[in-house]
Scaffold this motif. Sequence first.
Motif, short mmCIF file in Angstrom:
data_model
loop_
_atom_site.label_atom_id
_atom_site.label_comp_id
_atom_site.label_asym_id
_atom_site.label_seq_id
_atom_site.Cartn_x
_atom_site.Cartn_y
_atom_site.Cartn_z
N ASP A 154 56.38 78.31 64.92
CA ASP A 154 55.28 78.19 63.97
C ASP A 154 55.78 78.09 62.53
N LEU A 155 56.78 78.92 62.21
CA LEU A 155 57.33 78.96 60.85
C LEU A 155 58.84 79.05 60.92
N ALA A 156 59.50 78.52 59.88
CA ALA A 156 60.95 78.68 59.76
C ALA A 156 61.27 79.05 58.31
N ASP A 206 63.97 69.54 50.78
CA ASP A 206 63.71 68.14 51.10
C ASP A 206 63.95 67.90 52.59
N TRP A 207 62.96 68.22 53.40
CA TRP A 207 63.04 68.01 54.84
C TRP A 207 61.90 67.08 55.24
N PRO A 208 62.19 65.79 55.42
CA PRO A 208 61.15 64.79 55.70
C PRO A 208 60.28 65.17 56.90
N GLY A 209 58.99 64.95 56.74
CA GLY A 209 58.05 65.19 57.83
C GLY A 209 57.61 66.63 57.96
N LEU A 210 58.08 67.51 57.07
CA LEU A 210 57.72 68.92 57.14
C LEU A 210 57.17 69.40 55.79
N ILE A 211 56.41 70.47 55.84
CA ILE A 211 55.91 71.12 54.63
C ILE A 211 56.83 72.28 54.31
N SER A 212 57.35 72.33 53.09
CA SER A 212 58.21 73.44 52.68
C SER A 212 57.75 73.96 51.32
N HIS A 265 63.10 78.67 51.72
CA HIS A 265 61.80 78.02 51.83
C HIS A 265 61.08 78.47 53.09
N ILE A 266 59.76 78.49 52.99
CA ILE A 266 58.91 78.67 54.17
C ILE A 266 58.56 77.28 54.65
N VAL A 267 58.93 76.97 55.89
CA VAL A 267 58.81 75.60 56.41
C VAL A 267 57.90 75.59 57.64
N HIS A 268 57.07 74.55 57.74
CA HIS A 268 56.21 74.41 58.92
C HIS A 268 55.78 72.96 59.08
N ARG A 269 55.13 72.69 60.18
CA ARG A 269 54.62 71.34 60.45
C ARG A 269 53.53 70.98 59.44
N PRO A 270 53.27 69.68 59.26
CA PRO A 270 52.18 69.29 58.36
C PRO A 270 50.80 69.52 58.97
#
Length: 273
Positions: A113-115, A122-128, A236-241
């Motif tokens: 769910d989260l990373a 700058d991780w394309p295709g993800l929300i950070s 960064h808190i990273v997750h799917r869009p």
Amino acid sequence: MNVTHAAVAQQVRRLEEWLGVGLLFREGRGLSLTADGKILAEGLLEGFSQIAETIEMVASGGRDRPLNISMTPSFAVSWLMPRIGEFRTKHPSIELMLNPSVDVVDFRRDTIDLAIRYGDGDWPGLISAPFIPARFTIVAAKSLVQDRKIDSPQDLQDLPWLQEMGTREALQWLESQGVDLSSRKLNVTHLPGYMLLSALRAGQGVACTTSVWVEEDIAAGHLVSLYQEDSSKSYHIVHRPSVLRPEAKIFIDWMKQTERRDRQQATTSMGGE
């Protein structure tokens, strides 16, 4: 459905033309299904029911499964674990699955769910979203360095190094600084991330880490910052869009509130000294 009878009738006629069979016939003042229409209706009803059941199964599985969070081992040891008890007390109904790992997260494949990851975001295709700013730093215990003169990265080759398992941070940094490692093998100990900081503080080697985890040790004089990158990298808190689960939103809000509170307390404490 905001669709007129005429529009429905037109769609039915198009479907009949495409199938090459009649589906409805007029009977009295109403309409009835033909034999082919009944077969199609029964098949569609069964298909839509299966789709609905599958969607419910997947949705309920998502609601029932633990909140899966991947993070770097250093972040887990230094930030999350000292604070996670507070979250569990506030939200006892949220089941957590914590996965400290340096492996690259594949959100398309894994049920994460989260990373929490370190970098420029700058991780394309993800929300950070930036969480904690931190500079990449090369650090060692004062007891290890002692009075050694260190004018360049080449002067670090004779010292033992610590490197987190699954990474090449130490070797990559030395190579990026122009250090030739082809003629001399570096004395490197590979160890899990949750052990790296303890070994570093014990004077067992030079290590690559982020400034936020060692700034207190440096200020106290226990560790020495040998080199530090002047960059704007952060955790960064990273997750799917896609839409976040409610539990994930709660966890993110808690992280941000906790970090903001801790920073304010640290600032107040420094101001009172």
